[in-house]
Design a protein around this motif. Sequence first.
Motif, mmCIF file in Angstrom:
data_model
loop_
_atom_site.group_PDB
_atom_site.id
_atom_site.type_symbol
_atom_site.label_atom_id
_atom_site.label_comp_id
_atom_site.label_asym_id
_atom_site.label_seq_id
_atom_site.Cartn_x
_atom_site.Cartn_y
_atom_site.Cartn_z
ATOM 1 N N THR A 1 39.978 -44.160 12.152
ATOM 2 C CA THR A 1 40.496 -43.008 11.405
ATOM 3 C C THR A 1 41.953 -43.227 11.028
ATOM 4 O O THR A 1 42.371 -42.935 9.892
ATOM 5 C CB THR A 1 40.360 -41.716 12.232
ATOM 6 O OG1 THR A 1 38.976 -41.471 12.481
ATOM 7 C CG2 THR A 1 40.967 -40.530 11.501
ATOM 8 N N ARG B 1 32.081 -40.805 4.627
ATOM 9 C CA ARG B 1 31.242 -40.709 3.423
ATOM 10 C C ARG B 1 31.917 -39.878 2.338
ATOM 11 O O ARG B 1 31.834 -40.186 1.144
ATOM 12 C CB ARG B 1 29.876 -40.123 3.782
ATOM 13 C CG ARG B 1 28.947 -41.083 4.519
ATOM 14 C CD ARG B 1 27.527 -40.573 4.572
ATOM 15 N NE ARG B 1 27.407 -39.372 5.385
ATOM 16 C CZ ARG B 1 27.194 -39.372 6.697
ATOM 17 N NH1 ARG B 1 27.070 -40.536 7.338
ATOM 18 N NH2 ARG B 1 27.087 -38.245 7.373
ATOM 19 N N ALA B 2 32.595 -38.802 2.754
ATOM 20 C CA ALA B 2 33.308 -37.967 1.784
ATOM 21 C C ALA B 2 34.435 -38.755 1.117
ATOM 22 O O ALA B 2 34.640 -38.678 -0.104
ATOM 23 C CB ALA B 2 33.864 -36.724 2.473
ATOM 24 N N GLY C 1 31.034 -41.377 10.184
ATOM 25 C CA GLY C 1 30.058 -40.457 9.629
ATOM 26 C C GLY C 1 30.527 -39.706 8.407
ATOM 27 O O GLY C 1 31.072 -40.286 7.459
ATOM 28 N N ARG C 2 30.360 -38.362 8.409
ATOM 29 C CA ARG C 2 30.584 -37.533 7.227
ATOM 30 C C ARG C 2 31.983 -37.669 6.630
ATOM 31 O O ARG C 2 32.109 -37.780 5.399
ATOM 32 C CB ARG C 2 30.293 -36.073 7.557
ATOM 33 C CG ARG C 2 30.423 -35.141 6.350
ATOM 34 C CD ARG C 2 30.071 -33.718 6.716
ATOM 35 N NE ARG C 2 28.682 -33.620 7.142
ATOM 36 C CZ ARG C 2 28.128 -32.490 7.579
ATOM 37 N NH1 ARG C 2 28.859 -31.389 7.672
ATOM 38 N NH2 ARG C 2 26.859 -32.462 7.924
ATOM 39 N N PRO C 3 33.060 -37.652 7.411
ATOM 40 C CA PRO C 3 34.386 -37.796 6.785
ATOM 41 C C PRO C 3 34.529 -39.090 5.998
ATOM 42 O O PRO C 3 35.105 -39.093 4.903
ATOM 43 C CB PRO C 3 35.339 -37.758 7.987
ATOM 44 C CG PRO C 3 34.594 -37.008 9.041
ATOM 45 C CD PRO C 3 33.160 -37.395 8.858
ATOM 46 N N THR D 1 32.995 -41.267 -1.392
ATOM 47 C CA THR D 1 32.635 -40.626 -2.654
ATOM 48 C C THR D 1 33.871 -40.348 -3.507
ATOM 49 O O THR D 1 33.888 -40.591 -4.725
ATOM 50 C CB THR D 1 31.876 -39.318 -2.391
ATOM 51 O OG1 THR D 1 30.685 -39.598 -1.649
ATOM 52 C CG2 THR D 1 31.501 -38.630 -3.697
ATOM 53 N N THR E 1 38.874 -34.369 0.374
ATOM 54 C CA THR E 1 38.952 -35.525 1.271
ATOM 55 C C THR E 1 39.527 -35.130 2.623
ATOM 56 O O THR E 1 40.618 -34.594 2.696
ATOM 57 C CB THR E 1 39.841 -36.625 0.639
ATOM 58 O OG1 THR E 1 39.268 -36.996 -0.626
ATOM 59 C CG2 THR E 1 39.912 -37.843 1.534
ATOM 60 N N THR F 1 31.979 -45.970 7.888
ATOM 61 C CA THR F 1 30.956 -44.922 7.814
ATOM 62 C C THR F 1 30.035 -44.902 9.038
ATOM 63 O O THR F 1 29.729 -43.819 9.558
ATOM 64 C CB THR F 1 30.133 -45.068 6.517
ATOM 65 O OG1 THR F 1 30.989 -44.790 5.402
ATOM 66 C CG2 THR F 1 28.965 -44.105 6.490
#
Length: 507
Positions: free
Chosen positions: A377, A433-434, A429-431, A437, A505, A425
């Motif tokens: 992160t 992936r966001a 996970g989700r953060p 994108t 984001t 990813t």
Amino acid sequence: MVDTQREIERKYEAATGDDLPDLTAVGGVRAVVDQGTAELDATYYDTADARLADASLTLRRRTGGKDAGWHLKLPVAEGVRDEIRAPLSDTVPAHLRDLVRSRVRGAALVPVVRLRSSRATRHLLDADGTLLAEISLDRVHAERLSGGTGTADWTEIEVELADNGDPAFLDKVDKKLRKAGVRRSSAASKLARALEETGGRPGPAAPGTHRPPTDTPPATAGDHVLAYVRAQRDALVALDPSVRRDLFDSVHSMRVATRRLRSTFRSFGTVLDRRVTDPVAEDLKWLAGELGVDRDREVLTEHLTRAVSELPGPLVGGPVRNRLRAWSDARRGGSRRRLISVLDGERYLCLLDALDALITEPPLLKAAVKDPGKVLTRAVHKDFHKVAELIGRALDLPPGHDRNIALHEARKKAKRTRYAAEATTPALGRPARALLTSMKSLQTLLGEHQDSVLVRDALLELSALADKARESSFTYGVLYGREEQRAAAAEAALPEVWRTLRAATPF
């Protein structure tokens, strides 16, 4: 002479005394024609540590049957392989050896297994007499030539789709065979089965080579980063034959793999020691440059060809299409030969060895053993905020050369951040992936702008060539103006797009 055949087939187990099942009832089949029995004798070649077999590649010299010669089979998808053929000779043909160079490197190719098969073949024909598929019953005797001393015997059924056939037809045959009590083979190929039944795979790989990773899921930050590095190294090696064969998008895909590796080394410098990775990154940058010689001009040509076709007829003055074609082809042949020489060269092979060594003995730093959530992160957060800084700096500049350069730098950083999100990813996970994108969207917009810059440079070059040849340069000016409008539209949209992406984001 070398030719290539796309091979789509399925293999089935058969008992020793079995014959081919009756397939006259398969939908679409109107005749089953006996093609007789052929005696085949094939010797399979590999390195002593089975580098080709580990990659599901097979290289053989076969006599008997209608296609005697050398055959190299490259996997395309499950049940699909490209078979590249060369005439019979005493040694491995140079062309086939080149296609496995990224796997073999400097190791010798030696005979590992000999397969002698008695093949009974039938053709499945439709009402017009067109070949739908070939079904064969192979009674196989395998003899280990190196890495073991065993022998094995088995019988199998092979169904191969005819050229340009509908793969759905194999499902119909499969259904009929299963009703007859025949089950799919667990072995991917005859060679794979022969290796297992005549002594198994060789021992540990030699230093500097690689084997498929274990199924142990990544746990630490270092595990996740290395998994991504390994995937990109594997992509580089696997794409080598496709680049040599000049297959569609292969050069671009290999270039992307080099970029992903370089970005990973930079983004995760707290995980992998950059004193080790920086020299590798320099060689990756060199390789990407060599790969880009054709690719960049190819992309520009596609864009300009499309732009010319969209112009009203009166706006196309002079031999624009011919000029564009000549400009595109000017360096094609020479650069293609140069690229092949690069792939055959010492620097490229040393780069592959360096990537293998980096994965085998990774230069891990203290952060590598820590919780991936925190370490990864922090790295992604740093990359994202660098993008924000570059976007802000670009928007503060007036339109023109300096802003173009600043937006290009922001695009490169967005791409690096995208790859970092991609690598993290599985852990975040989700953060992640966001963020992935968001960076894709930003990269697309900034890519539109940078493309317009490159296209305008190309148009200036084409216009100068046209002037020199006393051709009209009017059309190039029209296209130049349109590209200026495209760049202006991207710049105008950027502030709002950036605000939206930043709000979405989680970094």
